[in-house]
Design a protein around this motif. Sequence first.
Motif, PDB file in Angstrom:
ATOM      1  N   ALA A 188       0.835  -1.206   0.000  1.00 32.03           N
ATOM      2  CA  ALA A 188       0.000   0.000   0.000  1.00 32.03           C
ATOM      3  C   ALA A 188       0.864   1.249   0.000  1.00 32.03           C
ATOM      4  CB  ALA A 188      -0.927  -0.008   1.221  1.00 32.03           C
ATOM      5  N   LEU A 189       1.979   1.194   0.742  1.00 35.69           N
ATOM      6  CA  LEU A 189       2.868   2.350   0.788  1.00 35.69           C
ATOM      7  C   LEU A 189       3.485   2.610  -0.577  1.00 35.69           C
ATOM      8  CD1 LEU A 189       3.784   4.328   2.983  1.00 35.69           C
ATOM      9  CD2 LEU A 189       5.805   2.911   3.325  1.00 35.69           C
ATOM     10  N   ALA A 190       3.793   1.526  -1.316  1.00 38.87           N
ATOM     11  CA  ALA A 190       4.333   1.689  -2.666  1.00 38.87           C
ATOM     12  C   ALA A 190       3.305   2.326  -3.588  1.00 38.87           C
ATOM     13  CB  ALA A 190       4.764   0.337  -3.221  1.00 38.87           C
ATOM     14  N   GLU A 191       2.011   2.128  -3.299  1.00 31.85           N
ATOM     15  CA  GLU A 191       0.940   2.732  -4.084  1.00 31.85           C
ATOM     16  C   GLU A 191       0.437   4.023  -3.463  1.00 31.85           C
ATOM     17  OE1 GLU A 191      -1.999  -0.292  -4.314  1.00 31.85           O
ATOM     18  OE2 GLU A 191      -0.752  -1.663  -5.487  1.00 31.85           O
ATOM     19  N   ARG A 192       1.223   4.559  -2.514  1.00 28.89           N
ATOM     20  CA  ARG A 192       0.912   5.829  -1.851  1.00 28.89           C
ATOM     21  C   ARG A 192      -0.406   5.760  -1.080  1.00 28.89           C
ATOM     22  NH1 ARG A 192       5.091   5.381  -4.223  1.00 28.89           N
ATOM     23  NH2 ARG A 192       6.363   7.084  -5.023  1.00 28.89           N
ATOM     24  N   GLN A 193      -0.616   4.606  -0.422  1.00 30.18           N
ATOM     25  CA  GLN A 193      -1.747   4.459   0.474  1.00 30.18           C
ATOM     26  C   GLN A 193      -1.191   4.151   1.860  1.00 30.18           C
ATOM     27  OE1 GLN A 193      -4.401   1.492  -1.077  1.00 30.18           O
ATOM     28  NE2 GLN A 193      -4.658   2.531  -3.034  1.00 30.18           N
ATOM     29  N   TYR A 194      -1.847   4.713   2.859  1.00 33.19           N
ATOM     30  CA  TYR A 194      -1.301   4.627   4.215  1.00 33.19           C
ATOM     31  C   TYR A 194      -2.235   3.799   5.096  1.00 33.19           C
ATOM     32  CZ  TYR A 194       1.092   8.557   2.114  1.00 33.19           C
ATOM     33  OH  TYR A 194       1.788   9.354   1.246  1.00 33.19           O
ATOM     34  N   PHE A 560      -7.509   6.908 -15.623  1.00 38.07           N
ATOM     35  CA  PHE A 560      -8.345   7.957 -15.047  1.00 38.07           C
ATOM     36  C   PHE A 560      -7.487   9.190 -14.783  1.00 38.07           C
ATOM     37  CE2 PHE A 560     -10.367  10.145 -11.452  1.00 38.07           C
ATOM     38  CZ  PHE A 560     -11.661  10.277 -11.938  1.00 38.07           C
ATOM     39  N   GLY A 561      -8.010  10.367 -15.147  1.00 35.58           N
ATOM     40  CA  GLY A 561      -7.250  11.591 -14.964  1.00 35.58           C
ATOM     41  C   GLY A 561      -8.090  12.726 -14.420  1.00 35.58           C
ATOM     42  N   GLN A 579      -6.398   8.875  -6.350  1.00 36.98           N
ATOM     43  CA  GLN A 579      -5.328   8.117  -7.008  1.00 36.98           C
ATOM     44  C   GLN A 579      -5.511   8.057  -8.528  1.00 36.98           C
ATOM     45  OE1 GLN A 579      -2.491   6.249  -5.709  1.00 36.98           O
ATOM     46  NE2 GLN A 579      -2.839   7.627  -4.005  1.00 36.98           N
ATOM     47  N   PRO A 580      -5.545   9.216  -9.215  1.00 41.50           N
ATOM     48  CA  PRO A 580      -5.651   9.183 -10.674  1.00 41.50           C
ATOM     49  C   PRO A 580      -4.351   8.708 -11.311  1.00 41.50           C
ATOM     50  CG  PRO A 580      -5.286  11.429  -9.931  1.00 41.50           C
ATOM     51  CD  PRO A 580      -5.440  10.587  -8.686  1.00 41.50           C
ATOM     52  N   ASN A 581      -4.429   8.293 -12.566  1.00 41.61           N
ATOM     53  CA  ASN A 581      -3.213   7.904 -13.280  1.00 41.61           C
ATOM     54  C   ASN A 581      -2.414   9.125 -13.719  1.00 41.61           C
ATOM     55  OD1 ASN A 581      -5.470   5.641 -14.255  1.00 41.61           O
ATOM     56  ND2 ASN A 581      -3.482   4.808 -13.663  1.00 41.61           N
ATOM     57  N   ALA A 609       4.975  16.597  -5.934  1.00 39.99           N
ATOM     58  CA  ALA A 609       3.959  15.942  -5.098  1.00 39.99           C
ATOM     59  C   ALA A 609       3.238  14.843  -5.869  1.00 39.99           C
ATOM     60  CB  ALA A 609       2.955  16.983  -4.603  1.00 39.99           C
ATOM     61  N   ALA A 610       2.895  15.121  -7.126  1.00 36.43           N
ATOM     62  CA  ALA A 610       2.192  14.116  -7.935  1.00 36.43           C
ATOM     63  C   ALA A 610       3.088  12.911  -8.209  1.00 36.43           C
ATOM     64  CB  ALA A 610       1.717  14.737  -9.240  1.00 36.43           C
ATOM     65  N   HIS A 611       4.356  13.158  -8.543  1.00 33.06           N
ATOM     66  CA  HIS A 611       5.268  12.049  -8.810  1.00 33.06           C
ATOM     67  C   HIS A 611       5.491  11.201  -7.559  1.00 33.06           C
ATOM     68  CE1 HIS A 611       7.256  13.894 -12.657  1.00 33.06           C
ATOM     69  NE2 HIS A 611       6.028  13.448 -12.859  1.00 33.06           N
ATOM     70  N   SER A 612       5.432  11.823  -6.386  1.00 27.36           N
ATOM     71  CA  SER A 612       5.580  11.048  -5.151  1.00 27.36           C
ATOM     72  C   SER A 612       4.425  10.083  -4.959  1.00 27.36           C
ATOM     73  CB  SER A 612       5.678  11.987  -3.939  1.00 27.36           C
ATOM     74  OG  SER A 612       4.438  12.620  -3.682  1.00 27.36           O
ATOM     75  N   LEU A 613       3.295  10.362  -5.637  1.00 28.64           N
ATOM     76  CA  LEU A 613       2.139   9.460  -5.602  1.00 28.64           C
ATOM     77  C   LEU A 613       2.068   8.604  -6.857  1.00 28.64           C
ATOM     78  CD1 LEU A 613      -0.574  11.933  -4.245  1.00 28.64           C
ATOM     79  CD2 LEU A 613       0.573  10.118  -2.989  1.00 28.64           C
TER      80      LEU A 613
END
Length: 651
Positions: A188-194, A560-561, A579-581, A609-613
Motif C-alpha cells: 500500500a505504501l508503494a501505491e501511496r496508500q497509508y 483515469f485523470g 489516485q488518478p493515473n 507531489a504528484a510524482h511522489s504518488l
Amino acid sequence: MSLVNQLIAAVFAVLIGLVAGTLFIMSDSSKNMLLTQLESHGQDTATHLGLYLAPYVADKDTATIEATVNAIFDSGFYQKIVIRSADNETLFETSTLPQSGKSVPDWFVSLVQLTPPSMSREISFQWRKVGSVLVQSRADYAYSQLWQGAQNTLILFVSLSLLSVLLLSTLIRYILSPLRGVEEQAQALAERQYIEQENIPKTRELKRVVLAMNSMVKRVQKMFAEQSLHIEELRKTAYQDNLTGLANQRSTMALLSDWLDNRQEFGPGCCIYLHVNDLQALNSALGEEEANNYLKHIGGTLSKLAMRFDPNIVGRLTGSDFAAILPTVDEELIKRELNALAAQLTTQSNFISPQDDGMPFHIAVTTFDTLASANLVMSDAKLAIQAAKKQSTALLLPDTFTGSTVASESWQQHVAKAIQNKNIFIQFQPVFSSHSTQDNPTILQRELLARILNKAGEPCSAGEFIHVVKSLNLISALDRAILEKAVIHLAEYPEGGPLTVNLSQQTIHEDGFSTWITQLLKQYAPGNRLNIEINETAALNDIEHIVWFRNLLRPTGVQFGVDNFGVHPSGFSYLYSVQPNYIKIDGSLSREVDTSAEDRFLISSLITAAHSLDIQVYAERVERNEQVQQLNLLKIDGTQGFLYGQPEALN
C-alpha cells in the motif's frame, strides 16, 4: 515462495529426515530380528533332520535321505540343505535361487541386502559321529516381512505428515499473520496508500516489526500532508487574495483568459463588476478590522451568487474592485439575484458615512458573446463601472442580456437533434511526451473535443452550443455519444494511440450510467487505450462518488485523470483518495511558466507531489517553445496546446 511456505517446507524437510532416520533404524532392527528368526529356524530344522536321518546317514541310505530332505525342502522355507557323511562325503545336496517370489520389488531387494544364516549340526548314531547336516533358510520370508512393514510405515508416515503439515501450516500462518499485514502495508505504501495495523502481536520480534512499520507509515503520511500544506500555502500566496480568499487579480485574469481566449467554451455570459468607493475613508470611519469584515462580506456574497452558476470565475482585482463572470443562462434570474445582492449590501452599508457621490459601492453588469476576449470583457466592465459612478447608481444593468435570447429555437432544435442522433463531429488535441523530439514525436494520448456542425456543415466551438446543451439538459447524452464513438474508434483502429474523454459530474451521477459504461467497456474492451477525465472542481465537490467511479474503472484497465488541476481553492490533497493515473495542470498556471518564478516554483512543487504518488503530470495550454523548455526542466511528463497545431478531426 512466501516466508510461511518456506517455514512449512523447512519443517516438512526436517520431518522427512526424522522419519527417514526412524525408518532406517526400524528397518535395521527388523532386519536383525528376522535374521535371528531365520537362524533359529535353520538351527531347529538342522537338529530335527540330524535326529531323524542319523541311522540312514550311518548306512549311507541316500534314497531315504533324498526323500526326507526333499519333503522338507519343498515347503519353500529353505535355500540350501546339505547332508554329509563322517568323512565329509556329500550324501545329498539341494538348493534354489536366493529369491524366486515376485511380491517384493527388485529395487527393495537391492537396497536391503539379507544374507540368510547357514546352520550346521553334527549327526550322531549310537554314540558316534556319522555325519553332519547344513541348513540355510531362504530370505523370501524376511524380505516379505520387511517390505510389508515398510509399506505400512510409509502409509502411516504420509498420513501423519499431511496432518502435521496442515496443523503446522495453520499454526505458522496464525503466528506470522502480522507479517502479512506488514506486507500489505508495504504494498500500500508503494501505491501511496497509508494503512496502519490495529492488532499488535504479542510476540516480541513481530511486535517490534509491526510497530516500526506503523511508525514509518505515519511519518510518510505526515510528510505528504506537510508537503501538500506547503504547496497549498504557496498557491494561496501567489494566486489568492489573503483577505477574502477569492482569486487575486493575476489568477482571475489568467482564468478568464483561459476560458475565453483558449478554451472558447464559456459561451455568452455577463461580468459583474463591484467597486467599493474610497476604501481609505472607509478604513478611517470603521477601523481596519470592520472594514476588512465588510470586504470579506462582499467577497463571500459574490462567491455565493457565482456558485449558483457553472462555470464561474470570482476574484478580487484590487483592494476596492471585485469581479464575477457568469454564464448568461437566465436573464430574469441574474437580475433578481443582482437586485438582492445590491439590497443586501446597501443594508450592510447603511451605517457607513457617504463616500464621494453618497454611494458606498457601485455594481455594473456587462454582457459578452461567445467570441469576446478576456481583455475586452474587463475593459467593458471598467467602462460600465465608470458610468455607474457618473450616474450615481448602485446597480447598473445592461439594456439587454446577450445570451438569454441568442439561442434561437431553430438552433436549439438543431443541437438537440444532432446529440440525439449522435451526429457529433469529433476533433482531438494530442498530448506529447516530454521525451519527444522533432524527428521522433511521441503522443501519449489524444483528448477528444466535441463539435456540432452548423447548418453550413462547419464545426462550431463548444462556446457556441454548450449553453444550449446545458439548458436542454443534454450534457449526459453528449458525454455518452462521445464515449461511445471513442471506444468504437479504438476497436476499429487497434494500432491507434489512446483517446481521452472528459466526462461531467452530472453524467457520472446519472441513473444507469454505471451499468451502461460497464457494459460498453466489456463489449469493446479498450483497456488502457482509453482515458476518462474529470474536471478538478467536479472531483473536489464529490470526492466520495469520484473515488467510487475510479474504482469502477480500475478492473477494466481504463486510465483515469483529473483535468484543470491546480486552480481550485480547496487544494489537492484529494489526490491521495482518488489516485488518478495522471493530472493536467490548468493552462492558467502554465501559460506564464517561462516568465514567472512563482509559477515555476508552484508547478515544480505540484509535479514533485504528484510524482511522489506515482501520478503522471501533463501541462495544458502550451503555446510557446519557451514554455515547453521550462516545463521539461521541471520534469513534466507531457504537454498539450496550440503550439502543436489546431485540433484535428479524429477520422
